[in-house]
Design a protein around this motif. Structure first.
Motif, PDB file in Angstrom:
ATOM      1  N   LEU A  56       0.794  -1.230   0.000  1.00  0.00           N
ATOM      2  CA  LEU A  56       0.000   0.000   0.000  1.00  0.00           C
ATOM      3  C   LEU A  56       0.826   1.279   0.000  1.00  0.00           C
ATOM      4  O   LEU A  56       0.270   2.361  -0.185  1.00  0.00           O
ATOM      5  N   LYS A  57       2.146   1.179   0.199  1.00  0.00           N
ATOM      6  CA  LYS A  57       2.911   2.418   0.372  1.00  0.00           C
ATOM      7  C   LYS A  57       2.903   3.292  -0.886  1.00  0.00           C
ATOM      8  O   LYS A  57       3.109   4.498  -0.810  1.00  0.00           O
ATOM      9  N   TRP A  58       2.658   2.682  -2.053  1.00  0.00           N
ATOM     10  CA  TRP A  58       2.554   3.466  -3.288  1.00  0.00           C
ATOM     11  C   TRP A  58       1.117   3.854  -3.605  1.00  0.00           C
ATOM     12  O   TRP A  58       0.879   4.746  -4.408  1.00  0.00           O
ATOM     13  N   LEU A  59       0.156   3.159  -3.001  1.00  0.00           N
ATOM     14  CA  LEU A  59      -1.222   3.224  -3.499  1.00  0.00           C
ATOM     15  C   LEU A  59      -2.216   3.879  -2.552  1.00  0.00           C
ATOM     16  O   LEU A  59      -3.296   4.279  -2.985  1.00  0.00           O
ATOM     17  N   ALA A  60      -1.915   3.967  -1.269  1.00  0.00           N
ATOM     18  CA  ALA A  60      -2.954   4.303  -0.288  1.00  0.00           C
ATOM     19  C   ALA A  60      -2.801   5.706   0.293  1.00  0.00           C
ATOM     20  O   ALA A  60      -1.713   6.285   0.329  1.00  0.00           O
ATOM     21  N   SER A  61      -3.933   6.228   0.736  1.00  0.00           N
ATOM     22  CA  SER A  61      -4.004   7.460   1.516  1.00  0.00           C
ATOM     23  C   SER A  61      -4.830   7.167   2.763  1.00  0.00           C
ATOM     24  O   SER A  61      -5.472   6.115   2.866  1.00  0.00           O
ATOM     25  N   VAL A  62      -4.817   8.104   3.706  1.00  0.00           N
ATOM     26  CA  VAL A  62      -5.497   7.921   4.990  1.00  0.00           C
ATOM     27  C   VAL A  62      -6.592   8.972   5.135  1.00  0.00           C
ATOM     28  O   VAL A  62      -6.392  10.146   4.801  1.00  0.00           O
ATOM     29  N   PHE A  63      -7.746   8.540   5.640  1.00  0.00           N
ATOM     30  CA  PHE A  63      -8.830   9.475   5.919  1.00  0.00           C
ATOM     31  C   PHE A  63      -8.676   9.979   7.353  1.00  0.00           C
ATOM     32  O   PHE A  63      -8.828   9.237   8.314  1.00  0.00           O
ATOM     33  N   ASP A  64      -8.311  11.262   7.463  1.00  0.00           N
ATOM     34  CA  ASP A  64      -8.188  11.909   8.767  1.00  0.00           C
ATOM     35  C   ASP A  64      -9.588  12.365   9.187  1.00  0.00           C
ATOM     36  O   ASP A  64     -10.078  13.412   8.759  1.00  0.00           O
ATOM     37  N   MET A  65     -10.230  11.558  10.029  1.00  0.00           N
ATOM     38  CA  MET A  65     -11.625  11.845  10.398  1.00  0.00           C
ATOM     39  C   MET A  65     -11.747  13.090  11.258  1.00  0.00           C
ATOM     40  O   MET A  65     -12.746  13.799  11.196  1.00  0.00           O
ATOM     41  N   GLN A  66     -10.726  13.373  12.062  1.00  0.00           N
ATOM     42  CA  GLN A  66     -10.791  14.534  12.944  1.00  0.00           C
ATOM     43  C   GLN A  66     -10.843  15.833  12.134  1.00  0.00           C
ATOM     44  O   GLN A  66     -11.580  16.755  12.463  1.00  0.00           O
ATOM     45  N   ASN A  67     -10.032  15.887  11.044  1.00  0.00           N
ATOM     46  CA  ASN A  67      -9.992  17.094  10.216  1.00  0.00           C
ATOM     47  C   ASN A  67     -10.795  16.947   8.932  1.00  0.00           C
ATOM     48  O   ASN A  67     -10.794  17.854   8.096  1.00  0.00           O
ATOM     49  N   HIS A  68     -11.455  15.804   8.773  1.00  0.00           N
ATOM     50  CA  HIS A  68     -12.289  15.516   7.610  1.00  0.00           C
ATOM     51  C   HIS A  68     -11.531  15.802   6.309  1.00  0.00           C
ATOM     52  O   HIS A  68     -11.953  16.586   5.456  1.00  0.00           O
ATOM     53  N   MET A  69     -10.382  15.117   6.148  1.00  0.00           N
ATOM     54  CA  MET A  69      -9.575  15.305   4.943  1.00  0.00           C
ATOM     55  C   MET A  69      -8.805  14.024   4.626  1.00  0.00           C
ATOM     56  O   MET A  69      -8.627  13.154   5.491  1.00  0.00           O
ATOM     57  N   ILE A  70      -8.385  13.900   3.370  1.00  0.00           N
ATOM     58  CA  ILE A  70      -7.588  12.762   2.921  1.00  0.00           C
ATOM     59  C   ILE A  70      -6.120  13.156   2.955  1.00  0.00           C
ATOM     60  O   ILE A  70      -5.718  14.176   2.373  1.00  0.00           O
ATOM     61  N   LYS A  71      -5.302  12.366   3.649  1.00  0.00           N
ATOM     62  CA  LYS A  71      -3.862  12.610   3.708  1.00  0.00           C
ATOM     63  C   LYS A  71      -3.139  11.521   2.923  1.00  0.00           C
ATOM     64  O   LYS A  71      -3.325  10.330   3.182  1.00  0.00           O
ATOM     65  N   ASP A  72      -2.329  11.939   1.964  1.00  0.00           N
ATOM     66  CA  ASP A  72      -1.615  10.978   1.138  1.00  0.00           C
ATOM     67  C   ASP A  72      -0.523  10.282   1.939  1.00  0.00           C
ATOM     68  O   ASP A  72       0.102  10.877   2.818  1.00  0.00           O
ATOM     69  N   GLY A  73      -0.293   9.003   1.625  1.00  0.00           N
ATOM     70  CA  GLY A  73       0.689   8.217   2.365  1.00  0.00           C
ATOM     71  C   GLY A  73       0.046   7.508   3.545  1.00  0.00           C
ATOM     72  O   GLY A  73      -1.162   7.594   3.773  1.00  0.00           O
ATOM     73  N   LEU A  74       0.887   6.801   4.304  1.00  0.00           N
ATOM     74  CA  LEU A  74       0.383   5.964   5.389  1.00  0.00           C
ATOM     75  C   LEU A  74       0.872   6.403   6.770  1.00  0.00           C
ATOM     76  O   LEU A  74       0.762   5.642   7.733  1.00  0.00           O
ATOM     77  N   MET A  75       1.402   7.613   6.873  1.00  0.00           N
ATOM     78  CA  MET A  75       1.982   8.051   8.141  1.00  0.00           C
ATOM     79  C   MET A  75       0.923   8.337   9.205  1.00  0.00           C
ATOM     80  O   MET A  75       1.147   8.126  10.390  1.00  0.00           O
ATOM     81  N   ALA A  76      -0.245   8.808   8.789  1.00  0.00           N
ATOM     82  CA  ALA A  76      -1.279   9.190   9.758  1.00  0.00           C
ATOM     83  C   ALA A  76      -2.111   7.974  10.167  1.00  0.00           C
ATOM     84  O   ALA A  76      -2.121   6.940   9.498  1.00  0.00           O
ATOM     85  N   ASP A  77      -2.811   8.124  11.284  1.00  0.00           N
ATOM     86  CA  ASP A  77      -3.759   7.097  11.717  1.00  0.00           C
ATOM     87  C   ASP A  77      -5.101   7.315  11.016  1.00  0.00           C
ATOM     88  O   ASP A  77      -5.481   8.446  10.719  1.00  0.00           O
ATOM     89  N   GLY A  78      -5.795   6.216  10.795  1.00  0.00           N
ATOM     90  CA  GLY A  78      -7.112   6.320  10.185  1.00  0.00           C
ATOM     91  C   GLY A  78      -7.321   5.262   9.127  1.00  0.00           C
ATOM     92  O   GLY A  78      -6.395   4.523   8.761  1.00  0.00           O
ATOM     93  N   PRO A  79      -8.547   5.165   8.598  1.00  0.00           N
ATOM     94  CA  PRO A  79      -8.853   4.165   7.561  1.00  0.00           C
ATOM     95  C   PRO A  79      -8.018   4.390   6.302  1.00  0.00           C
ATOM     96  O   PRO A  79      -7.784   5.530   5.900  1.00  0.00           O
ATOM     97  N   ARG A  80      -7.582   3.286   5.679  1.00  0.00           N
ATOM     98  CA  ARG A  80      -6.795   3.349   4.449  1.00  0.00           C
ATOM     99  C   ARG A  80      -7.705   3.251   3.228  1.00  0.00           C
ATOM    100  O   ARG A  80      -8.621   2.425   3.197  1.00  0.00           O
ATOM    101  N   PHE A  81      -7.413   4.074   2.206  1.00  0.00           N
ATOM    102  CA  PHE A  81      -8.174   4.037   0.962  1.00  0.00           C
ATOM    103  C   PHE A  81      -7.216   4.035  -0.222  1.00  0.00           C
ATOM    104  O   PHE A  81      -6.163   4.683  -0.187  1.00  0.00           O
ATOM    105  N   ILE A  82      -7.584   3.302  -1.268  1.00  0.00           N
ATOM    106  CA  ILE A  82      -6.724   3.156  -2.445  1.00  0.00           C
ATOM    107  C   ILE A  82      -6.921   4.360  -3.363  1.00  0.00           C
ATOM    108  O   ILE A  82      -7.959   4.491  -4.024  1.00  0.00           O
ATOM    109  N   THR A  83      -5.912   5.258  -3.403  1.00  0.00           N
ATOM    110  CA  THR A  83      -5.987   6.489  -4.198  1.00  0.00           C
ATOM    111  C   THR A  83      -4.897   6.585  -5.262  1.00  0.00           C
ATOM    112  O   THR A  83      -4.956   7.466  -6.107  1.00  0.00           O
TER     113      THR A  83
END
Length: 707
Positions: A438-465
């Motif tokens: 997933l390191k090339w393919l995924a982003s994270v949904f930051d629910m607290q700030n209601h935004m998509i963060k690219d990469g896997l560094m943040a906590d939250g659900p993973r989505f294929i972007t």
């Protein structure tokens, strides 16, 4: 060399260090041949011990040199390298690139011979790989090794899919622009094709034509085929193949009619994947899988497709493609980093995209996710950073891939079955993070700030972007796909579709872009379509601003539709069975029909739409995908189903009346008496034919009753 009738000249030759042959020698030709082999390097290369002159080893060709090089003594190699013996031997075989490198090696007394050996082995390996590109070699189990990219067993035609692979293999060799990314290898997977003569021999010797053409069930037909015996040489040939490949193998159809320029049979026949196991078990499973593919020619859905395309089933002949599966093993599963389908024409461009820019669908894991209509990421290769599905956090959550397919590496899970997915795993995308995919393919949904963060560094659900690839160019996907589409379309002289897979987790760290298939697309963008400017939505049975096709159909009276009031996504598999029964009756009566229903037709994810195969709705002349209030529809792209739909010129309309995208007059539809009705599906026959008109230039379509 000196040649003379005077034997005394031999002394002169010795003094000036040249060869000598007596003109009247009884062994003149043998001595001449020995001289050529020994001194002009046309024979075996003999490595000697420089201290004693004794032979240490010999090689007869480049392959043997590569295999033995690391084991040869350093002092022997030093002796021969320093005197240019090896470069001369290579030059005699026209292996000039390698000969030049060997000639330039610095072999001083303190030379690092191990480094020279490793460099030379690597060079020979790359040279042999490059020479195999663009060539279809006859399979020879004694000579077959890992440098043979494409081989064939048998004679006669190899079928559409194999021809497409041969075409791809040739353009990789011929087009230097595909080498503009030296950090990426572009190739086809290692492949063996079986000619149609293997199929014909199997059918005739086992008397299976009568079985295939009968009305037996698919399961009964398969049982008969599995009992049949394939030509005896195949066991030994495939044994050598699996010993070389040592990876999973896909067994794919390559029929004579498949991927024709007018009526592609995309996805009609089955594809099986076989996991590595002990050689004997894997070969026997491959043989069973070949029989399963042969049997699929005569399955009910294949016969229905034949009827729909006006082809004769007994004219079909099947080649087989045995292809190394792309990817890496992760615990009990095997899959590529991602797979994709790309088209050089986009039937649904979103401004500023244009139809000729093409469209690409990509997904984590095996390509089954895309070709069977599952959720994937869609982008234009010209505007890779502009992805509609990623335009808001809500769309990312709702529209992106949630699961992926992988091959089960437990070989015992495979069995001969009508279901070609018997050993395929469907996994949650979260499993891919453990595998490093997933390191090339995924982003994270930051629910607290209601935004998509690219990469896997943040906590939250993973989505294929695919953010790291499409936005940050971690891999030059858009450029490579764009080049392949343009080359393919230019050489085929019509729009094309390609399937590909990418492995970013290779052992040497160099990504590989694998081309798996190419097929022509029938271009429906004929500018001379009907003028629909005078039609208003409220005057039509159906009105669509998102239509595919071109022209007018006036000879249809039947309509089959899913009843919106009883529809639930969980019922989609059962709805498919109801529609299949009605389709069969209408096809036997020669009555084409209009098909209307919610979601994506042909999706194998039952939550996205009714999971029909093409044979189950092959009698439909026009298909309508309809959105409901809580069931929004995105037009299907990237599927075998969609390919058949467009190639057969079946009208295709998408409507979402609840958000003002098109219209359907359900009151008018329900006013007709039902010829057949179930709890979920209704079939009505109108008193007179209605008209379906599609303007392919402006993507508009209407269904209206004649005045």
């Amino acid at each position: 060399m000196l040649q003379s009738s005077d034997a005394k000249v031999a002394e002169v030759a010795k003094e000036i260090k040249v060869g000598f042959i007596h003109k009247h020698s009884k062994f003149l030709l043998k001595e001449l041949r020995d001289f050529l082999n020994t001194y002009l390097a046309f024979g075996d290369f003999v490595f000697i011990d420089p201290k004693t002159g004794a032979e240490i080893d010999r090689v007869g060709n480049l392959r043997e040199l590569q295999n033995k090089l690391m084991d040869l003594p350093d002092d022997s190699l030093h002796y021969h390298f320093k005197r240019d013996h090896v470069s001369k031997w290579l030059t005699a075989r026209a292996l000039f690139p390698i000969a030049d490198v060997v000639r330039q090696l610095k072999v001083d007394d303190d030379a690092n011979m191990k480094a020279h050996k490793e460099r030379l082995v690597r060079l020979i390996s790359e040279f042999r790989k490059s020479k195999s590109k663009g060539i279809i070699a006859s399979f020879d189990r004694k000579r077959y090794d890992e440098y043979m990219t494409f081989s064939r067993i048998g004679q006669g035609s190899v079928g559409g899919k194999a021809r497409g692979l041969a075409f791809l293999n040739a353009i990789i060799k011929r087009h230097s622009e595909l080498n503009q990314h030296p950090e990426v290898n572009i190739m086809i997977p290692r492949t063996i094709v079986l000619g149609i003569d293997v199929f014909e021999t199997f059918m005739e010797e086992n008397d299976l034509y009568s079985v295939g053409l009968s009305d037996m069930s698919d399961e009964k037909i398969l049982q008969h085929f599995i009992k049949g015996k394939l030509p005896t040489h195949l066991y030994a040939d495939l044994m050598r193949f699996v010993q070389v490949v040592k990876r999973p193998v896909a067994v794919r159809s390559s029929s004579v009619l498949e991927d024709s320029h007018y009526q592609p049979f995309a996805g009609i026949y089955t594809t099986y994947m076989i996991a590595p196991s002990c050689d004997d078990q894997m070969v026997r499973q491959l043989l069973d899988a070949i029989k399963c593919v042969y049997a699929s020619v005569y399955y009910k859905s294949s016969k229905a497709y034949m009827d729909g395309t006006m082809n004769l089933i007994d004219e079909e002949r099947m080649g087989i493609v045995l292809q190394e599966v792309v990817g890496q093993a992760h615990e009990n599963r095997f899959y590529p980093t991602f797979s994709g389908v790309a088209r050089s024409v986009n039937f649904y461009p979103i401004p500023p995209e244009k139809a000729e820019d093409g469209v690409v669908n990509v997904a984590l894991g095996l390509g089954r996710q895309i070709v069977e209509g599952g959720a994937s990421l869609r982008f234009s290769p010209r505007y890779p950073a502009k992805v509609l599905q990623l335009s808001s956090p809500e769309m990312v959550v709702r529209e992106t891939q949630k699961s992926f397919f992988a091959l089960n590496l437990d070989a015992t899970t495979f069995e001969a079955s009508v279901n070609d997915g018997v050993n395929i795993l469907k996994l949650n995308v979260g499993e891919g993070e453990k595998d490093g995919s997933l390191k090339w393919l995924a982003s994270v949904f930051d629910m607290q700030n209601h935004m998509i963060k690219d990469g896997l560094m943040a906590d939250g659900p993973r989505f294929i972007t695919f953010a790291n690839i499409l936005k940050y160019d971690a891999f030059p996907l858009a450029d490579i796909v764009n080049k392949v589409l343009h080359i393919g379309q230019d050489e085929m002289k019509q729009p094309v579709e390609i399937e590909f897979a990418v492995d970013l987790q290779t052992a040497d760290g160099k990504p590989v872009f694998y081309l798996l298939q190419i097929r022509p697309i029938v271009d429906t963008k004929d500018p001379s379509g009907p003028d629909l400017s005078d039609f208003e939505p409220e005057d039509c049975l159906i009105y669509s601003n998102s239509a595919l096709g071109n022209g007018v159909v006036n000879d249809v009276q039947d309509i089959v539709y899913v009843k919106p009031e009883n529809f639930k996504p969980s019922l989609n598999p059962e709805i498919a069975r109801h529609i299949e029964k009605i389709n069969d009756k209408l096809q036997k009566s020669g009555r084409p029909y209009l098909l209307v229903g919610p979601g994506r037709w042909g999706s194998q994810d039952p939550w996205l739409g009714v999971p029909v195969r093409w044979g189950q709705i092959a009698g439909a002349r026009t298909i309508v995908e309809m959105g409901l209030e809580n069931y929004h529809v995105e037009p299907s792209q990237g599927t075998h189903f969609f390919q058949n739909l467009t190639s057969l010129r079946v009208g295709y309309l998408t409507i979402n009346p609840h958000i003002g995208e098109g219209n359907i007059n359900m009151e008018m539809l329900n006013s007709h008496g039902a010829e057949e009705e179930t709890e979920y599906v209704r079939h009505v026959r109108c008193s007179k034919p209605f008209s379906t008109m599609i303007d392919g230039k402006n993507n508009k379509g209407v269904v209206v009753f004649s005045e």
